[in-house]
Design a protein around this motif. Structure first.
Motif, mmCIF file in Angstrom:
data_model
loop_
_atom_site.group_PDB
_atom_site.id
_atom_site.type_symbol
_atom_site.label_atom_id
_atom_site.label_comp_id
_atom_site.label_asym_id
_atom_site.label_seq_id
_atom_site.Cartn_x
_atom_site.Cartn_y
_atom_site.Cartn_z
ATOM 1 N N LEU A 161 0.822 -1.212 0.000
ATOM 2 C CA LEU A 161 0.000 0.000 0.000
ATOM 3 C C LEU A 161 0.852 1.257 0.000
ATOM 4 N N PRO A 162 0.470 2.249 -0.807
ATOM 5 C CA PRO A 162 1.172 3.534 -0.792
ATOM 6 C C PRO A 162 1.008 4.215 0.571
ATOM 7 N N GLN A 163 1.982 5.003 0.951
ATOM 8 C CA GLN A 163 1.957 5.705 2.233
ATOM 9 C C GLN A 163 0.702 6.564 2.376
ATOM 10 N N GLU A 164 0.252 7.169 1.281
ATOM 11 C CA GLU A 164 -0.932 8.024 1.330
ATOM 12 C C GLU A 164 -2.180 7.229 1.734
ATOM 13 N N ALA B 115 -1.131 5.991 -7.309
ATOM 14 C CA ALA B 115 -0.437 5.431 -8.469
ATOM 15 C C ALA B 115 -0.145 6.518 -9.496
ATOM 16 N N SER B 116 -1.094 7.420 -9.699
ATOM 17 C CA SER B 116 -0.886 8.487 -10.681
ATOM 18 C C SER B 116 0.145 9.502 -10.201
ATOM 19 N N GLU B 117 0.307 9.624 -8.892
ATOM 20 C CA GLU B 117 1.285 10.553 -8.323
ATOM 21 C C GLU B 117 2.623 9.869 -8.078
ATOM 22 N N GLY B 118 2.685 8.546 -8.326
ATOM 23 C CA GLY B 118 3.924 7.811 -8.088
ATOM 24 C C GLY B 118 4.270 7.692 -6.635
ATOM 25 N N GLY B 119 3.251 7.464 -5.783
ATOM 26 C CA GLY B 119 3.440 7.391 -4.337
ATOM 27 C C GLY B 119 4.333 6.247 -3.898
ATOM 28 N N SER B 120 4.973 6.420 -2.747
ATOM 29 C CA SER B 120 5.816 5.363 -2.191
ATOM 30 C C SER B 120 4.947 4.295 -1.556
ATOM 31 N N THR B 121 5.432 3.062 -1.554
ATOM 32 C CA THR B 121 4.643 1.955 -1.008
ATOM 33 C C THR B 121 5.274 1.406 0.248
ATOM 34 N N SER B 122 4.428 0.727 1.007
ATOM 35 C CA SER B 122 4.870 0.068 2.228
ATOM 36 C C SER B 122 4.106 -1.234 2.338
ATOM 37 N N SER B 123 4.790 -2.297 2.727
ATOM 38 C CA SER B 123 4.103 -3.576 2.881
ATOM 39 C C SER B 123 3.709 -3.806 4.332
#
Length: 117
Positions: free
Chosen positions: A49-52, A105-113
């Motif tokens: 999941l993205p941080q946002e 996804a459109s903003e290229g957000g960072s992800t975290s598992s």
């Protein structure tokens, strides 16, 4: 002498190849785990999941718990309606999650598992 009470194959001393037959992974990343008697299959998939999205989930954690865990409607997910059912809340949660995933996804957000605190 050891008793044969655990004839369902669930004891820890079972051969590795027998255990491996109970676990498989599809090309899509979905893992299937069967019970020893192969009557029940649990299918598991995961998504980073993205941080946002995680931040949004943290912000509405109590309302998410109410809807998802306690199975109670929450006005937070009423989408401007006066009265709301649990099914409508679940649909709104799903819609908001998809929307936030698409935005990230459109903003290229960072992800975290990891979603824990």
């Amino acid at each position: 002498a050891q008793s044969d009470q655990n004839d369902d194959g669930s004891d820890l001393g079972q051969a590795p190849e027998k255990q491996q037959d109970r676990v498989s992974m599809a090309p899509s990343g979905v893992m299937s785990v069967w019970t020893a008697n192969r009557k029940v299959c649990l299918k598991v998939s995961a998504l980073a999941l993205p941080q946002e999205v995680l931040q949004w989930m943290d912000d509405v954690a109590e309302d998410l718990e109410s809807v998802v865990h306690r199975q109670r409607a929450s006005m937070t997910f009423a989408a401007g309606r006066e009265g709301v059912t649990l099914d409508e809340c679940l649909e709104e949660v799903s819609s908001l999650c998809q929307q936030r995933l698409a935005e990230a996804a459109s903003e290229g957000g960072s992800t975290s598992s990891y979603a824990g605190t």
